[in-house]
Design an enzyme around this catalytic site. Sequence first.
Site, PDB file in Angstrom:
ATOM      1  NE  ARG A   1      -1.908   1.692  -6.324  1.00  0.00           N
ATOM      2  CZ  ARG A   1      -2.034   1.156  -7.728  1.00  0.00           C
ATOM      3  NH1 ARG A   1      -1.074   0.406  -7.950  1.00  0.00           N
ATOM      4  NH2 ARG A   1      -3.082   1.361  -8.228  1.00  0.00           N
TER       5      ARG A   1
ATOM      6  CE  LYS B   1     -11.371   1.280  -8.057  1.00  0.00           C
ATOM      7  NZ  LYS B   1      -9.968   0.462  -7.566  1.00  0.00           N
TER       8      LYS B   1
ATOM      9  NE  ARG C   1      -7.559   4.948  -3.903  1.00  0.00           N
ATOM     10  CZ  ARG C   1      -7.460   5.051  -5.448  1.00  0.00           C
ATOM     11  NH1 ARG C   1      -8.325   5.855  -6.205  1.00  0.00           N
ATOM     12  NH2 ARG C   1      -6.532   4.108  -5.892  1.00  0.00           N
TER      13      ARG C   1
ATOM     14  NE  ARG D   1      -1.262   3.577 -12.468  1.00  0.00           N
ATOM     15  CZ  ARG D   1      -2.345   3.580 -11.864  1.00  0.00           C
ATOM     16  NH1 ARG D   1      -3.488   3.231 -12.488  1.00  0.00           N
ATOM     17  NH2 ARG D   1      -2.683   3.506 -10.321  1.00  0.00           N
TER      18      ARG D   1
ATOM     19  NE  ARG E   1      -3.119  -1.204 -13.689  1.00  0.00           N
ATOM     20  CZ  ARG E   1      -4.020  -0.599 -12.690  1.00  0.00           C
ATOM     21  NH1 ARG E   1      -5.273  -0.890 -12.735  1.00  0.00           N
ATOM     22  NH2 ARG E   1      -3.593   0.102 -11.940  1.00  0.00           N
TER      23      ARG E   1
HETATM   24  P1  AMP Z   1      -6.132   4.940  -9.277  1.00  0.00           P
HETATM   25  O1  AMP Z   1      -5.579   5.203 -10.672  1.00  0.00           O
HETATM   26  O2  AMP Z   1      -7.426   5.307  -8.713  1.00  0.00           O
HETATM   27  O3  AMP Z   1      -5.414   3.707  -8.694  1.00  0.00           O
HETATM   28  O4  AMP Z   1      -5.066   5.962  -8.326  1.00  0.00           O
HETATM   29  C1  AMP Z   1      -3.951   6.165  -8.378  1.00  0.00           C
HETATM   30  C2  AMP Z   1      -3.270   7.091  -7.234  1.00  0.00           C
HETATM   31  O5  AMP Z   1      -3.657   8.365  -7.279  1.00  0.00           O
HETATM   32  C3  AMP Z   1      -3.773   6.400  -5.982  1.00  0.00           C
HETATM   33  O6  AMP Z   1      -2.662   5.321  -5.327  1.00  0.00           O
HETATM   34  C4  AMP Z   1      -3.603   7.628  -4.906  1.00  0.00           C
HETATM   35  O7  AMP Z   1      -2.283   7.892  -4.678  1.00  0.00           O
HETATM   36  C5  AMP Z   1      -3.925   8.566  -5.855  1.00  0.00           C
HETATM   37  N1  AMP Z   1      -5.543   8.938  -5.828  1.00  0.00           N
HETATM   38  C6  AMP Z   1      -6.586   8.582  -6.914  1.00  0.00           C
HETATM   39  N2  AMP Z   1      -7.431   8.878  -6.283  1.00  0.00           N
HETATM   40  C7  AMP Z   1      -7.798   9.349  -5.045  1.00  0.00           C
HETATM   41  C8  AMP Z   1      -8.625   9.559  -4.008  1.00  0.00           C
HETATM   42  N3  AMP Z   1      -9.760   9.411  -4.183  1.00  0.00           N
HETATM   43  N4  AMP Z   1      -8.201   9.719  -2.865  1.00  0.00           N
HETATM   44  C9  AMP Z   1      -6.774  10.118  -2.611  1.00  0.00           C
HETATM   45  N5  AMP Z   1      -5.737   9.606  -3.460  1.00  0.00           N
HETATM   46  C10 AMP Z   1      -6.219   9.340  -4.819  1.00  0.00           C
END
Ligand code: AMP
Length: 221
Positions: free
Chosen positions: A175, A18, A93, A164, A131
């Site tokens: 996740r 994404k 999400r 990360r 990554r």
């Molecule tokens: P990402 O970089 O999109 O993979 O987000 C990293 C982490 O941030 C996720 O595993 C969640 O803990 C949190 N997070 C990001 N976006 C959301 C969302 N829309 N709703 C809830 N938690 C989020």
Amino acid sequence: MSANGFRLVLLGPPGAGKGTQAALLVQHFAVPHVSTGEILRSEVSRGSDLGGQARKYMDKGELVPDQIMLGIIRERLAQVDCASGVLLDGFPRSLPQAAGLEAIFGAERVPMRAVSLEVPSSEIVRRLSGRRTCRACGAMYHVTFGPPTKEGICDRCGGELYQRDDDREDIVQARLEVYRKETEPLMAFYRERSVLRSVDGTGPSKDVFRRVVAELEAVPA
Ligand code: AMP
């Protein structure tokens, strides 16, 4: 297609690409890229109250509560650069987030599209564990499939690359489980509204990008 009214939600499991596709798409369609993961990581590194709260969930691979996320997104979408279009990456999400987003957008009757990047889960774990992310600009690399020219250094800005915490294999599994339970139901939500397009997310990112653009341009604005 013009950026006017262009509102896109990118869906797909963590590691589906994404972030990579978002970076290419925002250039192509000239709309802002709103990544809730990036917003949260920057709050964590600033040491804000919000960052402190969010971190507890992020470190475990869990979702930050919907009310917090809806507050963040409402505020971000109210900013002037999002007036004529936006690309949302990592939001919504969960079903309450999707319903909240619909309420925010609904009043304006601007068409919205959702693109789901389809990648098998065996491939996801391989992608995420290799990554590396730039601390400074958020650019992403892969130790095997897309390494930087100089190990540990971002090609784009010279920043330091790191893994990360939530890309560790045990957290990746958590996740993915959260994704299946909370986020996958969004496919049906958007399919029912006839705005969902599924795209094969495997292979080189340029090929995936071409497929996404073809899907978006095939749909009348
Ligand atoms: P990402 O970089 O999109 O993979 O987000 C990293 C982490 O941030 C996720 O595993 C969640 O803990 C949190 N997070 C990001 N976006 C959301 C969302 N829309 N709703 C809830 N938690 C989020």
